[in-house]
Scaffold this motif. Structure first.
Motif, PDB file in Angstrom:
ATOM      1  N   SER A 118       0.821  -1.506  -0.004  1.00  0.00           N
ATOM      2  CA  SER A 118       0.045  -0.005  -0.145  1.00  0.00           C
ATOM      3  C   SER A 118       0.956   1.098  -0.073  1.00  0.00           C
ATOM      4  CB  SER A 118      -0.957   0.064   1.189  1.00  0.00           C
ATOM      5  OG  SER A 118      -0.125   0.362   2.388  1.00  0.00           O
ATOM      6  N   PHE A 119       2.254   1.349   0.280  1.00  0.00           N
ATOM      7  CA  PHE A 119       3.043   2.478   0.290  1.00  0.00           C
ATOM      8  C   PHE A 119       3.239   2.887  -0.967  1.00  0.00           C
ATOM      9  CE2 PHE A 119       5.599   0.517   4.338  1.00  0.00           C
ATOM     10  CZ  PHE A 119       4.479   0.726   5.038  1.00  0.00           C
ATOM     11  N   ILE A 120       3.052   2.116  -2.056  1.00  0.00           N
ATOM     12  CA  ILE A 120       3.306   2.456  -3.387  1.00  0.00           C
ATOM     13  C   ILE A 120       2.021   2.288  -4.236  1.00  0.00           C
ATOM     14  CG2 ILE A 120       4.431   1.956  -5.613  1.00  0.00           C
ATOM     15  CD1 ILE A 120       6.790   0.878  -3.766  1.00  0.00           C
ATOM     16  N   GLU A 121       1.633   3.070  -4.833  1.00  0.00           N
ATOM     17  CA  GLU A 121       0.425   3.384  -5.943  1.00  0.00           C
ATOM     18  C   GLU A 121       0.933   3.301  -7.185  1.00  0.00           C
ATOM     19  OE1 GLU A 121      -3.723   5.566  -6.774  1.00  0.00           O
ATOM     20  OE2 GLU A 121      -2.543   6.171  -5.078  1.00  0.00           O
ATOM     21  N   ILE A 122       0.515   2.385  -8.176  1.00  0.00           N
ATOM     22  CA  ILE A 122       0.996   2.470  -9.452  1.00  0.00           C
ATOM     23  C   ILE A 122      -0.415   2.829 -10.456  1.00  0.00           C
ATOM     24  CG2 ILE A 122       1.669   1.066 -11.341  1.00  0.00           C
ATOM     25  CD1 ILE A 122       3.293  -0.827  -9.553  1.00  0.00           C
ATOM     26  N   ARG A 123       0.115   3.955 -11.215  1.00  0.00           N
ATOM     27  CA  ARG A 123      -1.239   4.539 -11.899  1.00  0.00           C
ATOM     28  C   ARG A 123      -0.856   4.454 -13.363  1.00  0.00           C
ATOM     29  NH1 ARG A 123      -2.351  10.045  -8.577  1.00  0.00           N
ATOM     30  NH2 ARG A 123      -3.005   9.118  -6.419  1.00  0.00           N
ATOM     31  N   PRO A 124      -1.870   4.229 -14.479  1.00  0.00           N
ATOM     32  CA  PRO A 124      -1.482   4.471 -15.634  1.00  0.00           C
ATOM     33  C   PRO A 124      -1.255   5.838 -15.789  1.00  0.00           C
ATOM     34  CG  PRO A 124      -3.823   3.863 -15.249  1.00  0.00           C
ATOM     35  CD  PRO A 124      -3.057   3.579 -13.891  1.00  0.00           C
ATOM     36  N   GLY A 125      -0.528   6.030 -16.797  1.00  0.00           N
ATOM     37  CA  GLY A 125      -0.219   7.561 -17.428  1.00  0.00           C
ATOM     38  C   GLY A 125       0.998   7.694 -17.973  1.00  0.00           C
ATOM     39  N   ASP A 126       1.428   9.115 -18.258  1.00  0.00           N
ATOM     40  CA  ASP A 126       2.786   9.234 -18.933  1.00  0.00           C
ATOM     41  C   ASP A 126       3.174  10.484 -18.518  1.00  0.00           C
ATOM     42  OD1 ASP A 126       1.565  11.316 -20.479  1.00  0.00           O
ATOM     43  OD2 ASP A 126       1.079   9.915 -21.812  1.00  0.00           O
ATOM     44  N   ALA A 127       4.612  10.864 -18.890  1.00  0.00           N
ATOM     45  CA  ALA A 127       5.087  12.017 -18.287  1.00  0.00           C
ATOM     46  C   ALA A 127       4.422  13.415 -18.837  1.00  0.00           C
ATOM     47  CB  ALA A 127       6.636  12.073 -18.820  1.00  0.00           C
ATOM     48  N   PHE A 128       3.813  13.448 -19.764  1.00  0.00           N
ATOM     49  CA  PHE A 128       3.197  14.500 -20.487  1.00  0.00           C
ATOM     50  C   PHE A 128       1.933  14.872 -19.836  1.00  0.00           C
ATOM     51  CE2 PHE A 128       5.251  12.150 -23.958  1.00  0.00           C
ATOM     52  CZ  PHE A 128       6.612  12.857 -23.760  1.00  0.00           C
TER      53      PHE A 128
ATOM     54  N   ARG B 213       7.851  19.394 -22.750  1.00  0.00           N
ATOM     55  CA  ARG B 213       6.581  19.153 -22.191  1.00  0.00           C
ATOM     56  C   ARG B 213       6.559  18.366 -20.739  1.00  0.00           C
ATOM     57  NH1 ARG B 213       3.966  15.362 -26.206  1.00  0.00           N
ATOM     58  NH2 ARG B 213       2.321  15.777 -24.459  1.00  0.00           N
ATOM     59  N   ALA B 214       7.729  17.412 -20.660  1.00  0.00           N
ATOM     60  CA  ALA B 214       7.707  16.622 -19.299  1.00  0.00           C
ATOM     61  C   ALA B 214       8.286  17.313 -18.505  1.00  0.00           C
ATOM     62  CB  ALA B 214       8.544  15.312 -19.761  1.00  0.00           C
ATOM     63  N   LEU B 215       9.283  18.173 -18.449  1.00  0.00           N
ATOM     64  CA  LEU B 215       9.868  19.077 -17.358  1.00  0.00           C
ATOM     65  C   LEU B 215       8.772  20.090 -16.821  1.00  0.00           C
ATOM     66  CD1 LEU B 215      13.295  19.594 -19.241  1.00  0.00           C
ATOM     67  CD2 LEU B 215      12.719  18.195 -17.133  1.00  0.00           C
ATOM     68  N   LYS B 216       7.934  20.800 -17.934  1.00  0.00           N
ATOM     69  CA  LYS B 216       6.982  21.570 -17.330  1.00  0.00           C
ATOM     70  C   LYS B 216       5.796  20.926 -16.705  1.00  0.00           C
ATOM     71  CE  LYS B 216       7.697  25.122 -20.912  1.00  0.00           C
ATOM     72  NZ  LYS B 216       7.121  25.883 -22.178  1.00  0.00           N
ATOM     73  N   GLU B 217       5.419  19.519 -17.029  1.00  0.00           N
ATOM     74  CA  GLU B 217       4.619  18.924 -16.252  1.00  0.00           C
ATOM     75  C   GLU B 217       5.121  18.310 -14.993  1.00  0.00           C
ATOM     76  OE1 GLU B 217       0.745  16.653 -16.045  1.00  0.00           O
ATOM     77  OE2 GLU B 217       1.591  18.630 -16.703  1.00  0.00           O
ATOM     78  N   ALA B 218       6.492  18.187 -14.777  1.00  0.00           N
ATOM     79  CA  ALA B 218       6.957  17.875 -13.542  1.00  0.00           C
ATOM     80  C   ALA B 218       6.847  19.204 -12.542  1.00  0.00           C
ATOM     81  CB  ALA B 218       8.505  17.653 -13.667  1.00  0.00           C
ATOM     82  N   TYR B 219       7.176  20.306 -13.151  1.00  0.00           N
ATOM     83  CA  TYR B 219       7.230  21.510 -12.313  1.00  0.00           C
ATOM     84  C   TYR B 219       5.873  21.667 -11.996  1.00  0.00           C
ATOM     85  CZ  TYR B 219       8.310  26.371 -11.503  1.00  0.00           C
ATOM     86  OH  TYR B 219       8.441  27.847 -10.715  1.00  0.00           O
ATOM     87  N   ARG B 220       4.847  21.415 -12.727  1.00  0.00           N
ATOM     88  CA  ARG B 220       3.611  21.525 -12.244  1.00  0.00           C
ATOM     89  C   ARG B 220       3.190  20.986 -11.044  1.00  0.00           C
ATOM     90  NH1 ARG B 220      -1.165  18.947 -12.548  1.00  0.00           N
ATOM     91  NH2 ARG B 220      -0.356  17.250 -13.742  1.00  0.00           N
ATOM     92  N   VAL B 221       3.385  19.632 -10.981  1.00  0.00           N
ATOM     93  CA  VAL B 221       2.920  18.968  -9.830  1.00  0.00           C
ATOM     94  C   VAL B 221       3.854  19.091  -8.523  1.00  0.00           C
ATOM     95  CG1 VAL B 221       2.067  17.250 -11.654  1.00  0.00           C
ATOM     96  CG2 VAL B 221       4.417  16.923 -10.518  1.00  0.00           C
ATOM     97  N   LEU B 222       4.962  19.500  -8.831  1.00  0.00           N
ATOM     98  CA  LEU B 222       5.787  19.729  -7.679  1.00  0.00           C
ATOM     99  C   LEU B 222       5.336  20.903  -6.568  1.00  0.00           C
ATOM    100  CD1 LEU B 222       9.375  19.296  -8.816  1.00  0.00           C
ATOM    101  CD2 LEU B 222       8.558  17.865  -7.061  1.00  0.00           C
ATOM    102  N   LYS B 223       5.347  20.484  -5.280  1.00  0.00           N
ATOM    103  CA  LYS B 223       5.377  21.630  -4.458  1.00  0.00           C
ATOM    104  C   LYS B 223       6.131  22.797  -4.549  1.00  0.00           C
ATOM    105  CE  LYS B 223       2.626  18.777  -0.977  1.00  0.00           C
ATOM    106  NZ  LYS B 223       2.784  18.173   0.230  1.00  0.00           N
ATOM    107  N   PRO B 224       6.141  23.998  -4.005  1.00  0.00           N
ATOM    108  CA  PRO B 224       7.303  25.021  -4.080  1.00  0.00           C
ATOM    109  C   PRO B 224       8.326  24.551  -3.242  1.00  0.00           C
ATOM    110  CG  PRO B 224       5.037  26.002  -3.789  1.00  0.00           C
ATOM    111  CD  PRO B 224       4.761  24.615  -3.670  1.00  0.00           C
ATOM    112  N   GLY B 225       9.626  24.397  -3.709  1.00  0.00           N
ATOM    113  CA  GLY B 225      10.514  24.071  -3.018  1.00  0.00           C
ATOM    114  C   GLY B 225      11.095  22.572  -3.438  1.00  0.00           C
TER     115      GLY B 225
END
Length: 322
Positions: free
Chosen positions: A117-127, A155-167
């Protein structure tokens, strides 16, 4: 097929029949007390370094891992965040999701502390990450983003930036090229899928990270990865690929540019007890101070006779100023 479809097909195949030796690391690069890695998980360690840096993982962060592979690094992240849903693993290839699930079930049998339960595997991609804005502390990927063509990597880097909390931290390990890879190799979709022809140069790679909004990049390791020899790959000369482990921070980019730490230090050798550049940097006489590359260049130009700037070590673990 598109190059992304070719990569998906390839990784579906190696999920069902592990290809030992596919990448440069076939055993866990990080040994942790009380952590046992199932053999199938080790055989599916299709990475080029490590994204798991213990000093980045205090206080049980929420981690988003993109491209779960055999589940090895997702398990290592769960070692530091032992709670349900602490690690979200996003994987576009169904066969890989299934293989990682099996491997994690084996890991639960071998590690009394671990619960699936510590790891949830979801379908999806980096974009299109299936995660809300500013939802995670850490986003990690190992030897995936180098497959992307530059526009898709952006696109992948901007998506990473989106989901990250500040800092928040973007922790990556990717091959980079010591010189630009010729077009005929870049267009070979299978070579791109196995992480041999999509690598950018260090300068191109770090600039795309900065372009996505990350204000600070720290290099954890830079090492040889693979050699593309001129006979096999129809090159004018041999081309070395390197593996780059980095951590990029979701912080504002300073007015004078992003801070990149590569292990440089500045050392004051003047007559005073210390040197103050009036810009936030104080150097004690004779004592190396870790500085980012931008500050190293400024200090070296400011007093070249009194300030020594050392070369990049390509390893940095904190403690400096920018």
């Amino acid at each position: 097929m598109t190059y992304l479809e070719t990569a998906a097909q390839f990784y579906s195949e190696v999920a069902q029949t592990p290809e030992v030796g596919l990448c440069c690391v076939q055993s866990t690069p990080l040994q942790l007390p009380g952590l046992k890695i199932p053999l199938p998980m080790q055989e599916m360690n299709y990475g080029c370094g490590t994204t798991v840096h213990p000093t980045e993982l205090a206080n049980q962060p929420t981690v988003l891992y993109v491209g779960v592979g055999g589940g090895l690094e997702a398990l290592q992240f769960a070692y530091f965040s032992r709670r349900p849903g602490a690690v979200i693993a996003v994987e576009p290839v169904a066969a890989m999701r299934e293989a990682a699930t099996r491997n994690l079930e084996m890991a639960a049998q071998q590690n009394p502390w671990f619960d699936t339960s510590f790891i949830e595997i979801r379908p999806g991609d980096a974009f299109n990450l299936p995660v809300d804005d500013a939802a995670v502390n850490v986003l990690a990927q190992n030897c995936l983003f180098n497959i992307f063509e530059p526009a898709d990597l952006t696109r992948a880097l901007k998506e990473a930036y989106r989901v990250l909390k500040p800092g928040g931290r973007l922790q990556m390990s990717d091959p980079i090229a010591t010189s630009p890879i010729p077009t005929h190799l870049q267009q070979d979709e299978r070579l791109r899928a196995i992480c041999l022809s999509g690598a950018l140069t260090y300068q191109e790679y770090t600039q795309l990270i900065i372009n996505a909004g990350f204000g600070q990049i720290e290099i954890r390791a830079r090492r040889p990865y693979r050699l593309l020899d001129k006979q096999t790959y129809q090159l004018a000369e041999n081309l070395l690929l390197e593996s780059l482990d980095s951590v990029s921070f979701k912080v504002d980019i300073p007015e004078d540019g992003a801070c990149i730490f590569t292990g440089k230090t500045a050392i004051y050798a003047g007559q005073e007890a210390f040197f103050n550049d009036q810009a936030g940097h104080i150097l004690q006489r004779g004592i190396p101070a870790a500085v980012c590359d931008k500050t190293a260049a400024k200090l070296g130009d400011l007093k070249p006779e009194e300030i020594m700037v050392t070369d990049s070590t390509w390893h940095y673990d904190g403690g400096g100023c920018c």
